[in-house]
Design an enzyme around this catalytic site. Structure first.
Site, short mmCIF file in Angstrom:
data_model
loop_
_atom_site.label_atom_id
_atom_site.label_comp_id
_atom_site.label_asym_id
_atom_site.label_seq_id
_atom_site.Cartn_x
_atom_site.Cartn_y
_atom_site.Cartn_z
N HIS A 52 -2.08 7.30 -4.95
CA HIS A 52 -2.31 6.11 -4.13
C HIS A 52 -2.19 4.88 -5.01
O HIS A 52 -2.59 4.89 -6.18
CB HIS A 52 -3.70 6.16 -3.49
CG HIS A 52 -4.25 4.81 -3.13
ND1 HIS A 52 -5.16 4.13 -3.92
CD2 HIS A 52 -4.02 4.02 -2.06
CE1 HIS A 52 -5.46 2.98 -3.35
NE2 HIS A 52 -4.79 2.88 -2.22
N HIS A 93 -20.50 12.62 0.89
CA HIS A 93 -20.93 13.81 1.64
C HIS A 93 -20.41 15.10 1.01
O HIS A 93 -20.88 16.18 1.37
CB HIS A 93 -20.50 13.71 3.11
CG HIS A 93 -19.03 13.74 3.34
ND1 HIS A 93 -18.25 12.60 3.36
CD2 HIS A 93 -18.17 14.78 3.57
CE1 HIS A 93 -16.99 12.94 3.60
NE2 HIS A 93 -16.92 14.25 3.72
N SER A 111 0.85 -1.19 0.00
CA SER A 111 0.00 0.00 0.00
C SER A 111 0.88 1.23 0.00
O SER A 111 1.83 1.33 0.79
CB SER A 111 -0.91 0.00 1.23
OG SER A 111 -1.74 1.14 1.25
N ASN A 155 -1.08 -2.79 12.74
CA ASN A 155 -0.43 -1.62 13.30
C ASN A 155 -1.15 -0.34 12.87
O ASN A 155 -1.25 -0.04 11.68
CB ASN A 155 1.03 -1.60 12.84
CG ASN A 155 1.81 -0.44 13.43
OD1 ASN A 155 1.63 0.71 13.04
ND2 ASN A 155 2.69 -0.75 14.35
N ASN A 211 -2.32 0.38 -4.38
CA ASN A 211 -2.16 -0.83 -3.57
C ASN A 211 -2.58 -2.04 -4.38
O ASN A 211 -3.40 -1.96 -5.29
CB ASN A 211 -2.95 -0.75 -2.26
CG ASN A 211 -4.42 -1.07 -2.42
OD1 ASN A 211 -5.08 -0.60 -3.34
ND2 ASN A 211 -4.95 -1.87 -1.52
N THR A 212 -1.95 -3.16 -4.09
CA THR A 212 -2.37 -4.45 -4.64
C THR A 212 -2.22 -5.48 -3.52
O THR A 212 -1.37 -5.34 -2.64
CB THR A 212 -1.53 -4.88 -5.86
OG1 THR A 212 -0.14 -4.85 -5.54
CG2 THR A 212 -1.80 -3.99 -7.06
N ARG A 213 -3.03 -6.52 -3.58
CA ARG A 213 -3.06 -7.46 -2.48
C ARG A 213 -3.61 -8.82 -2.94
O ARG A 213 -4.30 -8.92 -3.96
CB ARG A 213 -3.93 -6.94 -1.34
CG ARG A 213 -5.37 -6.68 -1.78
CD ARG A 213 -6.16 -5.90 -0.75
NE ARG A 213 -7.49 -5.57 -1.26
CZ ARG A 213 -7.77 -4.51 -2.02
NH1 ARG A 213 -6.81 -3.68 -2.35
NH2 ARG A 213 -9.00 -4.29 -2.45
N HIS A 229 2.22 12.23 -0.71
CA HIS A 229 1.80 13.63 -0.67
C HIS A 229 3.03 14.47 -1.01
O HIS A 229 4.09 14.32 -0.40
CB HIS A 229 1.26 13.99 0.71
CG HIS A 229 0.05 13.21 1.11
ND1 HIS A 229 -1.19 13.45 0.55
CD2 HIS A 229 -0.11 12.19 1.99
CE1 HIS A 229 -2.07 12.61 1.08
NE2 HIS A 229 -1.45 11.84 1.94
N GLY A 242 -6.70 -5.54 13.75
CA GLY A 242 -5.61 -5.39 14.71
C GLY A 242 -4.26 -5.11 14.10
O GLY A 242 -3.24 -5.29 14.76
#
Length: 300
Positions: A136, A200, A122, A285, A138-140, A126, A283
């Site tokens: 941004h 929003h 991930s 980090n 990410n791959t998973r 900035h 859970g």
């Protein structure tokens, strides 16, 4: 998602985890090279930025090892104001809330067996220069006893948009998708447009890219190859845009625009982002999960 026997996946898990680690090393090296070659602009006199690497761990309820990874963060560089590149490989048992969410998504067997394994990379960057877009990626890979799938993508988040940058970023991702399936880019672009929308505020958080999840065609090798190519396309999609904009002069008004856009980014990641919610609920980090937040942001 198709049901799978767990045995063949030991080697596949190792291959996926090794790839995410390799991709992390490529990106860290490329970003530090950008820092080394930044010789113009108000931050050129700073020391070239370097990543600080912190190991992360996941511990089970009885203190048992459940994996971990690396949190790599660079702050206050010449090009990058803050950038994080995290990798992790974790396993264990999903908490009841996460288990229920997975079961509701139709993951086979999840209602009965909440064990899982997940690995991925991930990245959020900035930038110092308001004309250089945040980004941004990410791959998973995710595995349960009843199913496996891949997910990820990349999206560009300029506070000051340039049409040629948007087109270049999308064209590079399109080429990576088209090498596997000409239907992937239009499908995954539309998915990104929907996923990265801020309800929003009634607007997207950036100019999009691609996003996919639950990718399981039944051919693990093909889906893994596609996921590798999405990750490998990131640097060719982003670095040329950065090189094009990093020396462009900016004003204090440009900087204020950047801060306000970062506020929008923070709102999205804290309220809607699926990865943020999953990381905190399982859970992982907290500093690594919240690495995506900008160093300075403002609201109206």
């Amino acid at each position: 998602m198709q049901e799978q026997n767990t045995d063949p996946f030991d080697a596949r898990k190792e291959r996926a985890s090794a790839w995410f680690s390799e991709l992390r090393d490529r990106i860290v090296a490329a970003f530090e090279a950008l820092e080394d070659t930044q010789t113009e602009g108000p931050h050129a006199g700073l020391p070239a930025g370097r990543f600080e690497v912190t190991p992360t761990t996941r511990t089970g309820p009885d203190g048992e090892d459940q994996g971990g990874g690396k949190m790599s963060v660079m702050r206050g560089g010449r090009v990058f104001e803050k950038v994080g590149v995290n990798i992790s490989t974790v396993w264990g048992t999903l908490a009841p809330r996460a288990q229920a969410a997975m079961a509701a998504r139709g993951v086979p067997g999840m209602a009965e067996d909440p064990r899982f394994w997940a690995s991925g990379i991930s990245l959020v960057a900035h930038m110092q220069n308001p004309h250089t877009p945040a980004v941004h990626m990410n791959t998973r890979m995710f595995w349960t006893p009843g199913a496996w799938w891949f997910g990820g993508g990349a999206d560009l988040n300029p506070c000051i948009e340039y049409a040629e940058d948007t087109a270049f970023f999308h064209d590079t991702l399109r080429a990576a998708c088209d090498a596997h399936d000409p239907g992937y880019y239009p499908k995954f672009k539309a998915w990104a447009d929907e996923y990265f929308f801020v309800p929003h505020r009634g607007r997207a958080r950036g100019v999009g890219g691609i996003f996919y999840d639950d990718l399981n065609t039944g051919d693990w090798e093909a889906d893994f190859a596609f996921t590798r190519d999405v990750g490998a396309a990131f640097l060719p999609a982003f670095v040329p845009v950065t090189e094009r904009r990093r020396n462009q002069p900016w004003t204090e008004d440009d900087r204020e625009t950047q801060f306000r856009h970062r506020g929008l980014y923070a709102e999205y990641n804290l309220v809607y982002d699926r990865g943020t919610k999953f990381g905190l609920e399982t859970g992982h980090n907290a500093n690594a999960v919240l690495m995506s937040l900008p160093p300075i942001a403002k609201w109206y």
